[in-house]
Design a protein around this motif. Structure first.
Motif, PDB file in Angstrom:
ATOM      1  N   GLU A   1      -3.188   1.513   4.625  1.00  0.00           N
ATOM      2  CA  GLU A   1      -3.958   0.271   4.536  1.00  0.00           C
ATOM      3  C   GLU A   1      -4.030  -0.249   3.102  1.00  0.00           C
ATOM      4  OE1 GLU A   1      -7.596   1.413   6.428  1.00  0.00           O
ATOM      5  OE2 GLU A   1      -6.624   1.526   8.389  1.00  0.00           O
ATOM      6  N   THR A   2      -3.560   0.574   2.146  1.00  0.00           N
ATOM      7  CA  THR A   2      -3.524   0.131   0.746  1.00  0.00           C
ATOM      8  C   THR A   2      -2.202  -0.600   0.516  1.00  0.00           C
ATOM      9  OG1 THR A   2      -4.776   2.095   0.145  1.00  0.00           O
ATOM     10  CG2 THR A   2      -3.696   0.926  -1.650  1.00  0.00           C
ATOM     11  N   GLN A   3      -2.304  -1.837   0.063  1.00  0.00           N
ATOM     12  CA  GLN A   3      -1.122  -2.705  -0.081  1.00  0.00           C
ATOM     13  C   GLN A   3      -0.016  -2.089  -0.931  1.00  0.00           C
ATOM     14  OE1 GLN A   3      -1.015  -6.755  -0.092  1.00  0.00           O
ATOM     15  NE2 GLN A   3      -1.824  -6.376   1.954  1.00  0.00           N
ATOM     16  N   THR A   4      -0.405  -1.399  -2.011  1.00  0.00           N
ATOM     17  CA  THR A   4       0.604  -0.903  -2.951  1.00  0.00           C
ATOM     18  C   THR A   4       1.203   0.433  -2.517  1.00  0.00           C
ATOM     19  OG1 THR A   4      -1.155   0.162  -4.209  1.00  0.00           O
ATOM     20  CG2 THR A   4      -0.457  -2.035  -4.961  1.00  0.00           C
TER      21      THR A   4
ATOM     22  N   SER B   1       3.406   3.254  -0.678  1.00  0.00           N
ATOM     23  CA  SER B   1       4.700   3.385   0.008  1.00  0.00           C
ATOM     24  C   SER B   1       5.063   4.866   0.086  1.00  0.00           C
ATOM     25  CB  SER B   1       5.789   2.593  -0.716  1.00  0.00           C
ATOM     26  OG  SER B   1       5.942   3.090  -2.025  1.00  0.00           O
TER      27      SER B   1
END
Ligand code: ATP
Ligand code: MG
Length: 266
Positions: free
Chosen positions: A70-73, A75
């Protein structure tokens, strides 16, 4: 440089791992937080994740029910299987994954509702009858070792409970989802030593029915509760194995230093 081999901590090679990570790396933006992590978690027993602050323990735990996603950054690379299925492709609906993989956080996250409503929070479906709801509340509170303390005030606000009781309520709430795996991030960090022991005993009992993965900074607690230990430092696994091996002369120098001095120079 740390050695990071694929260590098997499944005691019986024929036993299916509840969680299997292979060459898993996690990034927040450019920063590599977990690097080439590989290990298996047996389906029964308590697996303790230990290591210094910032090692990546919470990141690893949160990966397993896709909170990091859920954290955009965030990967990832590598493979993660949970209950025999790939973490992403195997669970297109994340709520199905989270029903199977429960999570308990360091600070008890109790909702401003009654004790019963907190237990039933994830089961707000209308399919349960009044009797089924009552039975579920009682069973989960008994399993969480809280029933005798709260049975006469189930309709009272949960926020009036002590911190140790609130943490056990969070465990009861997670149990109400009948998870196969329970993840706990420093579940006793904010409770007193007596409540901590109650929670430890509870986890030991539950571990015969489900997979328990717990992050802890407490080496004495690891010694009491763990069946398996994963030692993380600086985003890499230093060593993983059965507790008896990790606390013996068979473990590597770095592990022994950390377990005796709680210090790591990685
Ligand atoms: N959302 C995020 N964005 C950027 N960096 C993050 C994020 N979450 C964690 N990190 C970084 O990842 C690293 C590992 O953090 P993590 O919380 O997993 O460590 P930890 O081993 O659980 O530490 P502690 O024992 O202090 O709880 C830290 O350097 C942290 O700053
Ligand atoms: Mg943490």
């Amino acid at each position: 440089m740390l050695q990071n081999t694929h260590l098997q901590i499944v005691s019986d090679q024929t036993e299916t791992a509840a969680i299997s990570m292979k060459n898993f790396s996690a990034y927040f933006g450019e920063a590599c937080i977990l690097s080439d992590v590989s290990f298996d978690v047996p389906s029964r027993g308590v697996t303790c994740l230990i290591g210094p602050s910032g090692a990546g323990k919470s990141t690893l735990l949160r990966t397993l029910n896709r909170i990091n996603g859920e954290t955009q950054t965030a990967s990832f690379t590598g493979e993660v299987d949970v209950l025999g299925k790939p973490l992403i492709e195997g669970y297109p609906d994340v709520t199905i994954l989270r029903r199977k993989v429960g999570m308990v956080f360091q600070s008890p996250c109790v909702f401003p509702r009654s004790i019963s409503e907190n237990v039933l929070f994830g089961r707000r479906d209308k399919k349960l009858s009044k009797t089924e709801r009552r039975t579920l509340v009682e069973t989960c509170l008994k399993d969480a070792g809280l029933w005798s303390e709260v049975s006469k005030r189930l309709d009272k606000p949960a926020l009036n409970l002590s911190l140790g009781q609130q943490q056990r309520l969070c465990i009861a709430r997670a149990l109400a989802m009948t998870p196969d795996i329970l993840l706990l991030d420093e579940p006793t960090a904010s409770v007193d030593p007596v409540s901590a022991r109650v929670i430890e005993d509870l986890l030991t009992r539950l571990s015969s029915k489900m997979t328990i993965v717990m992050v802890t900074h407490n080496i004495a607690q690891t010694k009491r509760v763990a069946d398996h230990v994963v030692f993380l430092c600086d985003g890499q696994i230093v060593e993983a194995g059965a507790k008896t091996d990790m606390f013996s002369r068979r473990s590597c120098d770095k592990t022994r230093t950390y377990l005796t001095e709680e210090f790591c120079d990685c």
